[in-house]
Scaffold this active site. Structure first.
Site, PDB file in Angstrom:
ATOM      1  N   LYS A 178       7.014  21.099  77.756  1.00 23.47           N
ATOM      2  CA  LYS A 178       6.266  21.222  76.952  1.00 23.47           C
ATOM      3  C   LYS A 178       5.159  19.847  77.407  1.00 23.47           C
ATOM      4  O   LYS A 178       3.793  19.351  77.125  1.00 23.47           O
ATOM      5  CB  LYS A 178       6.414  20.699  75.400  1.00 23.47           C
ATOM      6  CG  LYS A 178       6.800  22.293  75.413  1.00 23.47           C
ATOM      7  CD  LYS A 178       7.951  22.338  73.850  1.00 23.47           C
ATOM      8  CE  LYS A 178       8.262  23.928  73.756  1.00 23.47           C
ATOM      9  NZ  LYS A 178       9.160  24.141  72.330  1.00 23.47           N
ATOM     10  N   GLN A 188      11.674  20.767  67.971  1.00 28.14           N
ATOM     11  CA  GLN A 188      12.704  21.746  68.803  1.00 28.14           C
ATOM     12  C   GLN A 188      13.616  22.613  68.276  1.00 28.14           C
ATOM     13  O   GLN A 188      14.482  22.048  67.698  1.00 28.14           O
ATOM     14  CB  GLN A 188      13.171  20.754  70.180  1.00 28.14           C
ATOM     15  CG  GLN A 188      13.350  22.404  71.493  1.00 28.14           C
ATOM     16  CD  GLN A 188      12.207  23.461  71.933  1.00 28.14           C
ATOM     17  OE1 GLN A 188      11.637  23.396  71.916  1.00 28.14           O
ATOM     18  NE2 GLN A 188      12.911  24.064  72.468  1.00 28.14           N
ATOM     19  N   ASP A 218       3.776  24.961  66.088  1.00 29.28           N
ATOM     20  CA  ASP A 218       4.071  25.878  65.837  1.00 29.28           C
ATOM     21  C   ASP A 218       4.377  27.460  64.871  1.00 29.28           C
ATOM     22  O   ASP A 218       4.498  28.308  65.037  1.00 29.28           O
ATOM     23  CB  ASP A 218       5.704  25.612  65.488  1.00 29.28           C
ATOM     24  CG  ASP A 218       6.836  25.280  66.644  1.00 29.28           C
ATOM     25  OD1 ASP A 218       6.447  25.880  67.781  1.00 29.28           O
ATOM     26  OD2 ASP A 218       7.532  24.711  66.646  1.00 29.28           O
TER      27      ASP A 218
HETATM   28  N1  GUN Z   1      13.252  27.111  70.064  1.00 24.39           N
HETATM   29  C1  GUN Z   1      12.828  28.259  70.882  1.00 24.39           C
HETATM   30  N2  GUN Z   1      10.955  28.969  70.371  1.00 24.39           N
HETATM   31  C2  GUN Z   1      11.071  27.586  69.798  1.00 24.39           C
HETATM   32  C3  GUN Z   1       9.780  27.499  69.584  1.00 24.39           C
HETATM   33  O1  GUN Z   1       8.622  28.339  69.570  1.00 24.39           O
HETATM   34  N3  GUN Z   1       9.241  26.428  68.893  1.00 24.39           N
HETATM   35  C4  GUN Z   1      10.395  25.583  68.900  1.00 24.39           C
HETATM   36  N4  GUN Z   1       9.651  24.325  68.034  1.00 24.39           N
HETATM   37  N5  GUN Z   1      11.747  25.342  69.005  1.00 24.39           N
HETATM   38  C5  GUN Z   1      12.172  26.876  69.821  1.00 24.39           C
END
Ligand code: GUN
Length: 286
Positions: free
Chosen positions: A53, A97, A120
């Site tokens: 990211k 995350q 998100d």
């Molecule tokens: N963990 C697995 N997929 C995601 C996601 O799309 N966003 C976040 N914040 N954590 C994750």
């Protein structure tokens, strides 16, 4: 024989568009989109995602901020950091995350994020607004699936769409997005009776279960569009989806591969959501 939808190519296109818009935003308004990614602990998969990211942010010309906290961080300290990021005008998007360590309530942390920075799309305000049709942010993977479908030129009104899986991150939001585009939507899950009978009706089949190759040729209608959200590692190390690709592809009109289908779209849409966040905060909503 199926057309294989190239998620890598479409994701690259979107990331190129986002980069161009970010350049224009900086030139015209002096704004650089900023994304803060918060990682608590040492989960190896999460570390890989967070690094990807950050790299995508840099490539898009965004400001990337990483907050790496130790696994024993107190919930109160994480909430304090979220509040600081909510108030930070150089940060337009906040992503925590998941999963978080067990002593921290993910629900509480997500609810603490300003919905206008919730790139998100997990905050209850955005989840509720998705239901009524006007969210600030849509979760990245479902938004990516909708982009794959629209950029491939697949029409949705009146189609039978079947979603296998009911997670908050994929199953439920993709069902709502397909419904908003006038598909007739069914959600299946582990208690669904005669799953194959339901999936065989699908013009559009979304597999988001997390079970390697569970969707077989017998479960798919001739000419269906099959979107595979699964990422599963077999004992031999091979990465496969929820769909038995080779046999199912024979019957489909369009299919996404794993890897290289839905996966690359998630980060591309996170960049798009962050750009959208910067633009809407600029236009006086913050
Ligand atoms: N963990 C697995 N997929 C995601 C996601 O799309 N966003 C976040 N914040 N954590 C994750």
């Amino acid at each position: 024989m199926a057309v294989i939808i190239d998620g890598n190519k479409i994701a690259q296109e979107i990331r190129g568009e986002v980069r161009a818009e970010a350049v224009a935003l900086k030139k015209n308004k002096g704004i650089i989109p900023g994304l803060a990614v918060v990682l608590v602990g040492e989960d190896p998969a999460s570390k890989v995602y967070v690094t990807k990211k950050a790299k995508a942010c840099t490539e898009a010309g965004f400001l990337s901020r990483q907050h790496k906290l130790s696994v024993d961080t107190a919930e109160a300290d994480l909430l304090k950091l979220i509040n600081e990021l909510n108030a930070d005008r150089s940060i337009h998007g906040i992503l925590v995350q998941l999963p978080l360590p067990k002593h921290i309530s993910a629900d509480k942390v997500i609810a603490a994020i300003d919905p206008r920075k919730d790139v998100d799309g997990f905050h209850p305000y955005n989840v509720g607004s998705l239901l009524t049709g006007s969210p600030l942010f849509v979760p990245c993977t479902p938004r990516g699936i909708m982009e794959l479908i629209s950029r491939t030129g697949i029409s949705l009104p009146g189609k039978e769409a079947v979603v296998v899986g009911r997670s908050n991150i994929v199953g439920k939001p993709i069902a709502l997005l397909l419904l908003a585009q006038h598909a007739t939507v069914t959600i299946c899950h582990s208690k669904t009776k005669d799953l194959a009978a339901v999936t065989s009706r699908a013009d559009i089949l979304i597999a988001a279960v997390g079970k390697a190759q569970m969707i077989t040729e017998k479960m798919v209608k001739q000419g269906a569009v099959v979107i595979d959200v699964g990422v599963n590692r077999l004992d031999n190390g091979k990465l496969v989806g929820d769909v038995a690709f080779a046999e199912v592809a024979e019957k489909t009109s369009y299919i996404t591969p794993v890897p290289g289908g839905v996966g690359p779209m998630t980060i591309a849409m996170l960049m798009k959501n962050t750009l959208d966040a910067a633009c809407s905060q600029l236009s006086g909503h913050s």
